[in-house]
Design a protein around this motif. Structure first.
Motif, PDB file in Angstrom:
ATOM      1  N   VAL A 130       0.838  -1.203   0.000  1.00  0.00           N
ATOM      2  CA  VAL A 130       0.000   0.000   0.000  1.00  0.00           C
ATOM      3  C   VAL A 130       0.871   1.250   0.000  1.00  0.00           C
ATOM      4  CG1 VAL A 130      -1.723   1.301   1.294  1.00  0.00           C
ATOM      5  CG2 VAL A 130      -1.872  -1.189   1.178  1.00  0.00           C
ATOM      6  N   LEU A 131       1.907   1.262   0.836  1.00  0.00           N
ATOM      7  CA  LEU A 131       2.799   2.417   0.897  1.00  0.00           C
ATOM      8  C   LEU A 131       3.508   2.638  -0.432  1.00  0.00           C
ATOM      9  CD1 LEU A 131       4.329   1.823   4.438  1.00  0.00           C
ATOM     10  CD2 LEU A 131       2.797   3.672   3.782  1.00  0.00           C
ATOM     11  N   ALA A 132       3.863   1.547  -1.106  1.00  0.00           N
ATOM     12  CA  ALA A 132       4.559   1.662  -2.387  1.00  0.00           C
ATOM     13  C   ALA A 132       3.645   2.277  -3.451  1.00  0.00           C
ATOM     14  CB  ALA A 132       5.052   0.291  -2.836  1.00  0.00           C
ATOM     15  N   ILE A 133       2.414   1.796  -3.521  1.00  0.00           N
ATOM     16  CA  ILE A 133       1.464   2.334  -4.505  1.00  0.00           C
ATOM     17  C   ILE A 133       1.183   3.807  -4.210  1.00  0.00           C
ATOM     18  CG2 ILE A 133      -0.896   2.172  -5.369  1.00  0.00           C
ATOM     19  CD1 ILE A 133      -0.725  -0.854  -4.812  1.00  0.00           C
ATOM     20  N   ARG A 134       1.030   4.130  -2.932  1.00  0.00           N
ATOM     21  CA  ARG A 134       0.774   5.515  -2.522  1.00  0.00           C
ATOM     22  C   ARG A 134       1.893   6.435  -2.989  1.00  0.00           C
ATOM     23  NH1 ARG A 134       2.999   7.937   2.065  1.00  0.00           N
ATOM     24  NH2 ARG A 134       1.908   9.804   2.808  1.00  0.00           N
ATOM     25  N   ALA A 135       3.132   6.030  -2.770  1.00  0.00           N
ATOM     26  CA  ALA A 135       4.268   6.874  -3.136  1.00  0.00           C
ATOM     27  C   ALA A 135       4.356   7.076  -4.644  1.00  0.00           C
ATOM     28  CB  ALA A 135       5.563   6.246  -2.611  1.00  0.00           C
ATOM     29  N   ALA A 136       4.187   5.997  -5.401  1.00  0.00           N
ATOM     30  CA  ALA A 136       4.304   6.096  -6.859  1.00  0.00           C
ATOM     31  C   ALA A 136       3.181   6.947  -7.450  1.00  0.00           C
ATOM     32  CB  ALA A 136       4.289   4.698  -7.469  1.00  0.00           C
ATOM     33  N   LEU A 137       1.954   6.758  -6.956  1.00  0.00           N
ATOM     34  CA  LEU A 137       0.831   7.525  -7.491  1.00  0.00           C
ATOM     35  C   LEU A 137       0.973   9.009  -7.161  1.00  0.00           C
ATOM     36  CD1 LEU A 137      -1.842   7.370  -9.007  1.00  0.00           C
ATOM     37  CD2 LEU A 137      -2.997   7.014  -6.822  1.00  0.00           C
ATOM     38  N   ILE A 171      -2.195  11.946   0.950  1.00  0.00           N
ATOM     39  CA  ILE A 171      -3.172  11.976   2.045  1.00  0.00           C
ATOM     40  C   ILE A 171      -4.355  11.060   1.741  1.00  0.00           C
ATOM     41  CG2 ILE A 171      -4.920  13.429   3.155  1.00  0.00           C
ATOM     42  CD1 ILE A 171      -2.976  15.681   3.185  1.00  0.00           C
ATOM     43  N   VAL A 172      -4.898  11.196   0.549  1.00  0.00           N
ATOM     44  CA  VAL A 172      -6.061  10.392   0.165  1.00  0.00           C
ATOM     45  C   VAL A 172      -5.726   8.902   0.210  1.00  0.00           C
ATOM     46  CG1 VAL A 172      -7.655   9.871  -1.724  1.00  0.00           C
ATOM     47  CG2 VAL A 172      -7.044  12.248  -1.221  1.00  0.00           C
ATOM     48  N   MET A 173      -4.566   8.533  -0.309  1.00  0.00           N
ATOM     49  CA  MET A 173      -4.180   7.118  -0.350  1.00  0.00           C
ATOM     50  C   MET A 173      -3.963   6.552   1.054  1.00  0.00           C
ATOM     51  SD  MET A 173      -4.120   5.999  -3.472  1.00  0.00           S
ATOM     52  CE  MET A 173      -3.066   4.559  -3.316  1.00  0.00           C
ATOM     53  N   ALA A 174      -3.325   7.318   1.937  1.00  0.00           N
ATOM     54  CA  ALA A 174      -3.017   6.802   3.275  1.00  0.00           C
ATOM     55  C   ALA A 174      -4.293   6.580   4.090  1.00  0.00           C
ATOM     56  CB  ALA A 174      -2.089   7.775   3.996  1.00  0.00           C
ATOM     57  N   TRP A 175      -5.185   7.551   4.111  1.00  0.00           N
ATOM     58  CA  TRP A 175      -6.401   7.407   4.903  1.00  0.00           C
ATOM     59  C   TRP A 175      -7.348   6.361   4.306  1.00  0.00           C
ATOM     60  CZ3 TRP A 175      -7.144   8.709   9.673  1.00  0.00           C
ATOM     61  CH2 TRP A 175      -6.398   9.739  10.231  1.00  0.00           C
ATOM     62  N   GLY A 176      -7.286   6.170   3.006  1.00  0.00           N
ATOM     63  CA  GLY A 176      -8.129   5.153   2.395  1.00  0.00           C
ATOM     64  C   GLY A 176      -7.683   3.737   2.694  1.00  0.00           C
ATOM     65  N   ALA A 177      -6.446   3.568   3.188  1.00  0.00           N
ATOM     66  CA  ALA A 177      -5.894   2.230   3.411  1.00  0.00           C
ATOM     67  C   ALA A 177      -6.001   1.757   4.853  1.00  0.00           C
ATOM     68  CB  ALA A 177      -4.427   2.200   2.974  1.00  0.00           C
ATOM     69  N   VAL A 178      -6.441   2.611   5.781  1.00  0.00           N
ATOM     70  CA  VAL A 178      -6.561   2.196   7.189  1.00  0.00           C
ATOM     71  C   VAL A 178      -8.005   2.387   7.657  1.00  0.00           C
ATOM     72  CG1 VAL A 178      -4.155   2.741   7.713  1.00  0.00           C
ATOM     73  CG2 VAL A 178      -5.895   4.488   8.045  1.00  0.00           C
ATOM     74  N   SER A 179      -8.415   1.553   8.587  1.00  0.00           N
ATOM     75  CA  SER A 179      -9.777   1.642   9.123  1.00  0.00           C
ATOM     76  C   SER A 179      -9.857   2.559  10.336  1.00  0.00           C
ATOM     77  CB  SER A 179     -10.285   0.252   9.496  1.00  0.00           C
ATOM     78  OG  SER A 179      -9.430  -0.345  10.462  1.00  0.00           O
ATOM     79  N   TRP A 180      -8.711   2.813  10.988  1.00  0.00           N
ATOM     80  CA  TRP A 180      -8.718   3.641  12.188  1.00  0.00           C
ATOM     81  C   TRP A 180      -9.064   5.087  11.851  1.00  0.00           C
ATOM     82  CZ3 TRP A 180      -5.674   7.914  13.415  1.00  0.00           C
ATOM     83  CH2 TRP A 180      -5.812   8.401  14.723  1.00  0.00           C
ATOM     84  N   ARG A 181      -9.860   5.721  12.708  1.00  0.00           N
ATOM     85  CA  ARG A 181     -10.169   7.135  12.578  1.00  0.00           C
ATOM     86  C   ARG A 181      -9.966   7.803  13.937  1.00  0.00           C
ATOM     87  NH1 ARG A 181      -9.576   5.822   8.206  1.00  0.00           N
ATOM     88  NH2 ARG A 181     -10.897   6.082   6.373  1.00  0.00           N
TER      89      ARG A 181
END
Length: 478
Positions: A130-137, A171-181
């Motif tokens: 997930v972190l890899a896709i987030r960084a590349a995008l 920001i969008v990618m990181a928050w979309g990948a975790v359930s914690w709020r």
């Protein structure tokens, strides 16, 4: 993680090369002068307080909430400080646009502070895909925005737009990948523990960034934006190269060190393996870059950047130090012992700044040489600190880098000899032939003298359960 970071940096570097050709030296010099303040603030909220979530301690909703709101508060305060300080920055540089650029970049600090906790959760859970896709995008979206703005005449503001678009995507990618709020329920006990941890790591992160950004500020103030631009381009190459090599290993190693400690395993054994791989991979890369700095710069950015070649050659030595030191820092962070490391880092910053000021009347290569020399002189003290934490002899840890350094130096001499014979040929051929020569020579030397590290690398790449015999501290000291 390696694949994602390499794709991200490939995007970033290609975009950087395109923008460097479109915008020129002065635009990058101006941005480097201003970005030093923004990057310093970003660094304080990126991997600082949230790193407590990667230690051996268990997580709880109260701890996550406490970290989030402390970071949000810190990010908000730093953003406001940058906005209010824009006028002073313009006066300091005597460049009216500098303050405007600072205001344009300042929102990234608050944006990053709001993303640090979900990123730490992903790292702790080792969800590196997930972190890899987030960084590349993020790099791709930022690049599209930046190049589009540059082609339509926005000039230096295209670099601001690139940064804002990349951060927003992350920001969008990181928050979309975790359930914690986040919730407003936070524990006073957790706040106290986090503050006890955070003041040390904030000091370390501040020193780390001041070390690499203060030269741009001082050079810009004393030598002007053109010389600052040459320094910025050399640092960007070093930053990208070190990021490609060490960040995947560091990103995975920190939660791995913490997990080893939680499980009762010997984290020191893993430290030795990571150190061996770091020197084995990073030292020859930077040694080759030091010799081939001019053709690399001309090929990537154009002939107008050739005067930065001596600076890049000297900074390549700093690249070796940087990769190895990041591993040391990662182990100290996982152990939760960063106090002495932060003090040593601030000593480096003070001495490096003094060296730059003293040498500025000479020329940019002299400034760079003094800057690099300071870090090499302090380095043995950092090895001693690491040895104290890992319960291993400091000199024995230093020896882990001796063999790859000597082999890299031998490889560099061979490449230098070949490059001298190719004078008059095109820069592309010089770079290709020099690089191929370096790879062949180093592989032969490694096969003869560093077979254990070759086996270690192959074992880790193939994800074998056993990477070799356990390391005995007495064996290391011998």
């Amino acid at each position: 993680m390696s694949a994602g970071i390499w794709v991200e940096q490939a995007f970033n570097f290609i975009i950087f090369a395109i923008l460097a050709r479109i915008l020129g030296v002065e635009a990058f010099g101006l941005l480097a002068m201003v970005a030093a303040f923004v990057l310093f603030s970003e660094f304080l909220v990126r991997e600082t307080i949230s790193d407590i979530l990667l230690t051996r301690d268990a997580l709880s909703p109260e701890r996550l909430n406490s970290v989030f709101w402390l970071l949000a508060l810190l990010g908000g305060v730093l953003t406001i400080a940058l906005y209010l300080g824009a006028g002073l920055v313009s006066k300091f540089y005597n460049e009216p646009i500098a303050g405007e650029l600072l205001i344009g970049l300042s929102p990234t600090v608050l944006m990053i502070s709001l993303t640090a906790v979900p990123v730490a959760i992903l790292r702790r859970e080792m969800k590196f895909r997930v972190l890899a896709i987030r960084a590349a995008l993020g790099a791709a979206v930022g690049g599209v925005v930046g190049i589009g703005m540059a082609l339509t005449g926005y000039g230096v503001w295209s670099l601001v737009g690139q940064r804002l678009a990349m951060t927003a995507t992350n920001i969008v990618m990181a928050w979309g990948a975790v359930s914690w709020r986040p919730a407003f329920h936070a524990s006073r006990d957790h706040m106290r523990r986090i503050l006890h941890f955070s003041h040390r790591i904030l000091g370390l992160r501040a020193a780390e960034l001041a070390a690499v950004q203060s030269p741009a500020v001082i050079i810009g103030a004393m030598l002007g934006p053109v010389q600052a631009g040459y320094y910025a381009i050399a640092w960007r190459v070093i930053e990208t190269a070190s990021f490609l090599m060490i960040t995947p290993l560091r990103t995975v190693a920190q939660p791995a060190f913490g997990a080893a400690a939680r499980d009762g395993d010997q984290a020191a054994d893993l430290l030795i393996d990571v150190m061996r791989l770091t020197g084995f991979l990073a030292f020859p890369a930077f040694a080759g870059l030091a010799v081939l700095s001019e053709p690399a710069l001309v090929l990537l950015f154009g002939q107008k950047w050739a005067p930065a070649a001596p600076v890049l050659s000297l900074m390549s030595v700093f690249g070796m130090y940087l990769c190895a030191e990041k591993v040391q820092q990662t182990f100290c962070l996982a152990a939760g012992q960063v106090g002495r490391l932060a003090i040593l880092s601030w000593v480096e910053v003070a001495l490096a700044a003094a060296a730059i000021v003293v040498l500025a009347p000479y020329d940019l290569p002299a400034v760079t040489a003094g800057f690099v020399a300071v870090f090499l002189l302090i380095w043995p003290l950092k090895f001693a600190n690491l040895g104290h934490i890992a319960k291993l002899p400091g000199p024995a840890l230093m020896k882990q880098h001796l063999a790859p350094f000597l082999l890299s130096a031998g490889m560099a001499l061979a490449v230098f000899g070949i490059a001298r014979q190719l004078d008059g040929m095109s820069q592309v051929l010089r770079l290709l032939i020099g690089t191929a020569t370096g790879i062949v020579v180093y592989c032969l030397l490694a096969a003869l003298f560093l077979r254990d590290r070759l086996r270690l690398l192959i074992a880790m790449v193939l994800r074998k359960e056993e990477t070799g015999p356990e390391i005995d501290p007495q064996e290391v000291s011998g």
